[in-house]
Design a protein around this motif. Structure first.
Motif, mmCIF file in Angstrom:
data_model
loop_
_atom_site.group_PDB
_atom_site.id
_atom_site.type_symbol
_atom_site.label_atom_id
_atom_site.label_comp_id
_atom_site.label_asym_id
_atom_site.label_seq_id
_atom_site.Cartn_x
_atom_site.Cartn_y
_atom_site.Cartn_z
ATOM 1 N N VAL A 39 -57.689 19.658 -6.399
ATOM 2 C CA VAL A 39 -55.971 19.985 -6.937
ATOM 3 C C VAL A 39 -56.315 19.369 -8.831
ATOM 4 N N ARG A 40 -57.428 18.889 -8.848
ATOM 5 C CA ARG A 40 -57.841 18.872 -10.709
ATOM 6 C C ARG A 40 -58.149 20.201 -10.892
ATOM 7 N N GLY A 41 -58.934 20.601 -10.218
ATOM 8 C CA GLY A 41 -59.086 21.601 -10.391
ATOM 9 C C GLY A 41 -57.959 23.285 -10.468
ATOM 10 N N TRP A 92 -53.503 24.833 -16.722
ATOM 11 C CA TRP A 92 -52.958 23.854 -17.505
ATOM 12 C C TRP A 92 -54.162 24.623 -19.540
ATOM 13 N N GLU A 93 -55.380 24.860 -18.211
ATOM 14 C CA GLU A 93 -56.339 25.746 -19.492
ATOM 15 C C GLU A 93 -55.586 27.184 -19.838
ATOM 16 N N ARG A 94 -55.053 28.069 -18.701
ATOM 17 C CA ARG A 94 -54.037 29.043 -18.967
ATOM 18 C C ARG A 94 -52.882 29.245 -20.041
ATOM 19 N N ARG A 95 -52.035 27.687 -19.293
ATOM 20 C CA ARG A 95 -50.830 27.489 -20.292
ATOM 21 C C ARG A 95 -50.830 27.170 -21.570
ATOM 22 N N ALA A 96 -51.866 25.947 -22.375
ATOM 23 C CA ALA A 96 -52.202 25.804 -23.415
ATOM 24 C C ALA A 96 -53.657 25.382 -23.520
ATOM 25 N N GLY A 97 -54.399 24.922 -23.353
ATOM 26 C CA GLY A 97 -56.254 25.047 -23.194
ATOM 27 C C GLY A 97 -56.093 23.399 -23.573
ATOM 28 N N THR A 98 -55.241 22.693 -22.542
ATOM 29 C CA THR A 98 -55.370 21.414 -22.770
ATOM 30 C C THR A 98 -54.835 20.827 -21.269
ATOM 31 N N GLU A 99 -55.214 19.332 -21.199
ATOM 32 C CA GLU A 99 -55.543 18.943 -19.737
ATOM 33 C C GLU A 99 -54.631 17.344 -19.969
ATOM 34 N N GLN A 135 -70.946 22.322 -19.019
ATOM 35 C CA GLN A 135 -70.043 22.885 -19.268
ATOM 36 C C GLN A 135 -68.866 22.161 -18.230
ATOM 37 N N PRO A 136 -67.644 22.296 -18.691
ATOM 38 C CA PRO A 136 -66.576 21.935 -17.824
ATOM 39 C C PRO A 136 -66.246 21.755 -16.486
ATOM 40 N N VAL A 137 -66.449 23.497 -16.173
ATOM 41 C CA VAL A 137 -66.840 24.321 -15.161
ATOM 42 C C VAL A 137 -67.656 23.569 -13.780
ATOM 43 N N VAL A 138 -68.876 23.306 -15.007
ATOM 44 C CA VAL A 138 -70.269 23.048 -13.888
ATOM 45 C C VAL A 138 -70.234 21.690 -13.082
ATOM 46 N N ARG A 139 -69.747 20.952 -14.714
ATOM 47 C CA ARG A 139 -69.649 19.634 -13.801
ATOM 48 C C ARG A 139 -68.504 19.160 -12.925
ATOM 49 N N ARG A 140 -67.669 20.063 -13.059
ATOM 50 C CA ARG A 140 -66.235 20.091 -11.846
ATOM 51 C C ARG A 140 -66.689 20.568 -10.417
#
Length: 452
Positions: A190-192, A198-205, A233-238
């Motif tokens: 769900v976090r992903g 939010w990345e697509r909308r505003a680049g923020t979480e 990298q955020p994606v890798v950590r997730r």
């Protein structure tokens, strides 16, 4: 928190020696007759011929091979330290029940909840009947709860290795612990999704994905930052964190179970269960025996079926939400007669396996509100409530629907943290009048007094 903990401990230890085994084979509360007697065999203490598991396996082994040994080893430790009496049987449950309450407080803080919210959650856990009873009798469910809560808390604090170890150890008490791993995977999924949206909308979480902080300001991060190394990298950590938890959990569980199988051989019907099971386990190298034990436990659970519907104290998982089949754990009554006429029947001792009705009914509304908040706010607390319920209750419902598995109300012991959080969050809102909160608390305490 100290006052809440003291109250919880006091409620658990009050008359901890009641009932006692005044007559051989008597004085056990609910499934204590299985787990206490299995622990007696583990501890190697003398047993009466009428005791469950008497002569079922050699001293120092575990005749209750349908569950891992660690919980019974802990009860056996109490017996060896304090003697073979009711206080020694149950003191471990008191310790782990109290630990669960304190760790639930910490988990709420790790999810971004305030100290007052965490205290309210702990207070609900302290007076809820199912948790209170489970935390003062020698059964296994409450022993695995601290490991589940701590595992998730360490995961939120970005300690996946520690989280995996804790979940692996907890699963050596009871298999339910794996549900916490399911919760972690669902939470991260769900976090992903939230992160991608939010990345697509505003680049923020949004604030709430705090990994341990109380609050968090929006954080800018791109899908791939060329200034960061691969592992940062955020994606890798997730993606890496839940994978690490899963591998460490698996290695810890099978390794510790292998050690337990070597030290405390599991038996069932007078035969060891860590041999002669699934053929694939012959290729599991050092984990061959633990693999076979695990295969036996799974088959044993699979065979617990109710093809004609729940019988006796069993109930469907969807019925748990209505306390449809409360379980009479142990009851003592006295009868008053005038001549040959019964004039009164008084309940002296009553251990009931049921969820506090006030908390349960309030939770129906609270869970719906948390679902709405999870959709609208996307905060970790709201998401956690929903994923924890799905991870800890839905498997039982699936097993019941697909495999006609027998299920019992006390399976909700591991689901209750989500209910405590959901209810506490509702009454923490300023829109709720304080007088309404006071009335609700009064009804809650009255219910506690009646059940206690």
């Amino acid at each position: 928190l100290g006052a809440v903990s003291a109250f919880s401990v006091g409620a658990r230890v009050f008359h901890l020696d009641i009932p006692s085994e005044s007559t051989p084979g008597q004085g056990f509360i609910f499934d204590e007759k299985y787990y206490v007697n299995a622990s007696r065999v583990v501890a190697g203490v003398p047993m009466s011929a009428v005791d469950t598991y008497a002569n079922a396996s050699p001293a120092g082994t575990d005749p209750n091979g349908e569950h891992p040994q660690l919980g019974k080893v802990l009860i056996a430790a109490g017996i060896r330290l304090f003697g073979d009496d009711p206080v020694a049987w149950r003191i471990g449950a008191v310790i782990f029940g109290t630990a669960a309450l304190l760790l639930l407080y910490w988990l709420v803080r790790c999810l971004g909840g305030s100290s007052w919210l965490a205290l309210g959650v702990a207070a609900l856990a302290a007076i809820e009947n199912l948790w209170l009873v489970s935390g003062r009798i020698a059964v296994l469910d409450i022993f695995c709860v601290p490991f589940m809560l701590t595992g998730v808390a360490f995961y939120l604090r970005r300690q996946p290795v520690v989280a995996g170890v804790l979940l692996g150890v907890g699963m050596c008490i009871k298999e339910f612990t794996v549900y916490a791993l399911f919760a972690i995977l669902l939470l991260e999924a769900v976090r992903g999704v939230r992160w991608l949206v939010w990345e697509r909308r505003a680049g923020t979480e949004p604030g709430g994905a705090t990994h341990g902080a109380d609050t968090a300001a929006p954080v800018r991060h791109g899908a791939w930052d060329p200034d960061l190394g691969f592992w940062r990298q955020p994606v890798v950590r997730r993606l890496a964190m839940p994978v690490v938890v899963g591998f460490v959990w698996l290695a810890t569980f099978f390794s510790l179970l292998a050690v337990l199988d070597k030290a405390v051989t599991p038996y069932h019907d007078n035969h060891p269960v860590d041999t002669g099971q699934a053929a694939i386990c012959d290729h599991a190298l050092l984990w061959s025996a633990s693999c076979k034990h695990f295969a036996f436990m799974n088959q044993y659970a699979k065979d617990l079926r109710s093809p004609n519907g729940p019988q006796g104290i069993a109930s469907y998982p969807w019925q748990f939400w209505g306390d449809v089949e409360p379980i009479n754990y142990y009851t003592v009554t006295t009868t008053v007669k005038t001549g040959d006429v019964v004039t009164a029947v008084n309940t002296v001792v009553a251990f009931q396996g049921l969820i506090h009705p006030v908390i349960l009914v309030t939770a129906w509304i609270a869970i719906l509100l948390n679902l709405w908040w999870a959709i609208r706010r996307r905060d970790d607390l709201s998401i956690f409530v929903i994923v924890w319920i799905i991870a800890t209750w839905a498997p039982a419902e699936a097993f019941s629907l697909i495999g006609q598995r027998t299920t019992y109300l006390y399976y909700m012991v591991v689901t209750m943290p989500a209910l405590f959080i959901a209810v506490a969050r509702v009454f923490a809102r300023r829109e709720i009048p304080r007088w309404a909160v006071g009335i609700w608390v009064g009804i809650l305490l009255t219910g506690f007094a009646i059940l206690y």
